[in-house]
Design a protein around this motif. Structure first.
Motif, PDB file in Angstrom:
ATOM      1  N   ILE A  67      44.834  50.864  45.669  1.00 43.39           N
ATOM      2  CA  ILE A  67      45.077  49.819  44.666  1.00 43.39           C
ATOM      3  C   ILE A  67      44.981  48.430  45.299  1.00 43.39           C
ATOM      4  CG2 ILE A  67      46.366  51.249  43.043  1.00 43.39           C
ATOM      5  CD1 ILE A  67      48.945  49.903  44.021  1.00 43.39           C
ATOM      6  N   LEU A  68      45.458  48.286  46.531  1.00 46.27           N
ATOM      7  CA  LEU A  68      45.344  46.973  47.188  1.00 46.27           C
ATOM      8  C   LEU A  68      43.886  46.600  47.402  1.00 46.27           C
ATOM      9  CD1 LEU A  68      48.226  47.171  49.822  1.00 46.27           C
ATOM     10  CD2 LEU A  68      48.211  45.938  47.644  1.00 46.27           C
ATOM     11  N   GLU A  69      43.087  47.576  47.768  1.00 47.25           N
ATOM     12  CA  GLU A  69      41.659  47.336  47.999  1.00 47.25           C
ATOM     13  C   GLU A  69      40.918  47.063  46.695  1.00 47.25           C
ATOM     14  OE1 GLU A  69      37.982  50.107  49.342  1.00 47.25           O
ATOM     15  OE2 GLU A  69      39.731  50.142  50.667  1.00 47.25           O
ATOM     16  N   ASN A  70      41.288  47.758  45.645  1.00 48.61           N
ATOM     17  CA  ASN A  70      40.546  47.669  44.390  1.00 48.61           C
ATOM     18  C   ASN A  70      40.975  46.538  43.471  1.00 48.61           C
ATOM     19  OD1 ASN A  70      38.878  49.787  45.078  1.00 48.61           O
ATOM     20  ND2 ASN A  70      40.203  51.317  44.173  1.00 48.61           N
ATOM     21  N   ILE A  71      42.107  45.922  43.744  1.00 50.08           N
ATOM     22  CA  ILE A  71      42.499  44.734  42.982  1.00 50.08           C
ATOM     23  C   ILE A  71      41.811  43.552  43.653  1.00 50.08           C
ATOM     24  CG2 ILE A  71      44.388  43.203  42.331  1.00 50.08           C
ATOM     25  CD1 ILE A  71      46.203  45.710  42.276  1.00 50.08           C
ATOM     26  N   GLN A  72      40.823  43.020  43.000  1.00 49.79           N
ATOM     27  CA  GLN A  72      40.019  41.935  43.575  1.00 49.79           C
ATOM     28  C   GLN A  72      40.118  40.698  42.689  1.00 49.79           C
ATOM     29  OE1 GLN A  72      36.145  43.738  43.994  1.00 49.79           O
ATOM     30  NE2 GLN A  72      36.787  44.878  45.788  1.00 49.79           N
ATOM     31  N   SER A  73      41.298  40.143  42.659  1.00 48.12           N
ATOM     32  CA  SER A  73      41.565  38.977  41.830  1.00 48.12           C
ATOM     33  C   SER A  73      41.657  37.735  42.704  1.00 48.12           C
ATOM     34  CB  SER A  73      42.896  39.175  41.087  1.00 48.12           C
ATOM     35  OG  SER A  73      43.241  38.026  40.372  1.00 48.12           O
ATOM     36  N   THR A  74      41.382  36.602  42.107  1.00 43.48           N
ATOM     37  CA  THR A  74      41.536  35.339  42.835  1.00 43.48           C
ATOM     38  C   THR A  74      42.846  34.656  42.451  1.00 43.48           C
ATOM     39  OG1 THR A  74      40.298  34.182  41.105  1.00 43.48           O
ATOM     40  CG2 THR A  74      39.046  34.962  43.023  1.00 43.48           C
ATOM     41  N   ASP A  75      43.668  35.324  41.648  1.00 42.67           N
ATOM     42  CA  ASP A  75      44.946  34.760  41.239  1.00 42.67           C
ATOM     43  C   ASP A  75      45.871  34.640  42.452  1.00 42.67           C
ATOM     44  OD1 ASP A  75      46.840  34.127  38.886  1.00 42.67           O
ATOM     45  OD2 ASP A  75      47.956  35.591  40.092  1.00 42.67           O
ATOM     46  N   PRO A  76      46.380  33.429  42.749  1.00 42.09           N
ATOM     47  CA  PRO A  76      47.197  33.227  43.949  1.00 42.09           C
ATOM     48  C   PRO A  76      48.481  34.066  43.966  1.00 42.09           C
ATOM     49  CG  PRO A  76      46.603  31.119  42.950  1.00 42.09           C
ATOM     50  CD  PRO A  76      46.135  32.183  42.032  1.00 42.09           C
ATOM     51  N   ALA A  77      49.160  34.198  42.836  1.00 42.12           N
ATOM     52  CA  ALA A  77      50.407  34.971  42.801  1.00 42.12           C
ATOM     53  C   ALA A  77      50.147  36.446  43.074  1.00 42.12           C
ATOM     54  CB  ALA A  77      51.106  34.795  41.455  1.00 42.12           C
ATOM     55  N   LEU A  78      49.051  36.952  42.534  1.00 40.73           N
ATOM     56  CA  LEU A  78      48.709  38.353  42.740  1.00 40.73           C
ATOM     57  C   LEU A  78      48.267  38.599  44.190  1.00 40.73           C
ATOM     58  CD1 LEU A  78      48.567  41.093  41.418  1.00 40.73           C
ATOM     59  CD2 LEU A  78      46.294  40.515  40.577  1.00 40.73           C
ATOM     60  N   GLU A  79      47.517  37.691  44.743  1.00 39.48           N
ATOM     61  CA  GLU A  79      47.105  37.822  46.147  1.00 39.48           C
ATOM     62  C   GLU A  79      48.315  37.755  47.079  1.00 39.48           C
ATOM     63  OE1 GLU A  79      43.994  38.616  47.517  1.00 39.48           O
ATOM     64  OE2 GLU A  79      43.761  39.129  45.414  1.00 39.48           O
TER      65      GLU A  79
END
Length: 135
Positions: A67-79
């Motif tokens: 899940i860490l690898e597959n979540i590819q968001s640029t959202d700062p809070a999510l990163e």
């Protein structure tokens, strides 16, 4: 009775979902739905392993890692949340070692849910005026 072909098909489908489905946060698919898909696929792989040779992802090395690898968001809070999960790796209940703890930490930071909630809460000035003047 279900034969090996059914289990092989399920195995391929759910392994592919876990390993290759990316979530970028730029569609209406929420992070919660994406994580539920991962959870469900792991459960399906467990069922497959009772009938055919099938590797079920472990909590640490596979489930949370995927899940860490597959979540590819640029959202700062999510990163930032992903980085915190990576660092929290000591003990069985650490977020990096426990799928459910990682999911619980990630879900409140979903940019899609935040955007949807913001849209629902926004009310135009004209709407407020019309409500006030109707009284």
């Amino acid at each position: 009775m279900q034969g090996p072909t059914k289990w092989e098909t399920d195995k391929k489908l759910h392994e592919d979902l876990i390993k290759n489905t990316r979530w970028k946060g730029n569609t209406q698919l929420t992070l919660q739905k994406f994580l539920e898909m991962h959870r469900t696929s792991r459960i399906h792989l467990q069922a497959c392993s009772e009938h055919i040779t099938c590797e079920v992802p472990s909590q640490y090395s596979r489930s949370v890692g995927y899940i860490l690898e597959n979540i590819q968001s640029t959202d700062p809070a999510l990163e930032a949340a992903k980085a915190a999960i990576t660092q929290d790796n000591i003990g069985p209940n650490a977020k990096r070692n426990n799928f459910e703890n990682a999911v619980a930490f990630l879900m409140p930071r979903c940019p899609v849910t935040a955007a949807n909630n913001k849209k629902r809460k926004s009310v135009s000035f004209e709407t407020v005026l019309s409500i006030v003047y109707q009284r």
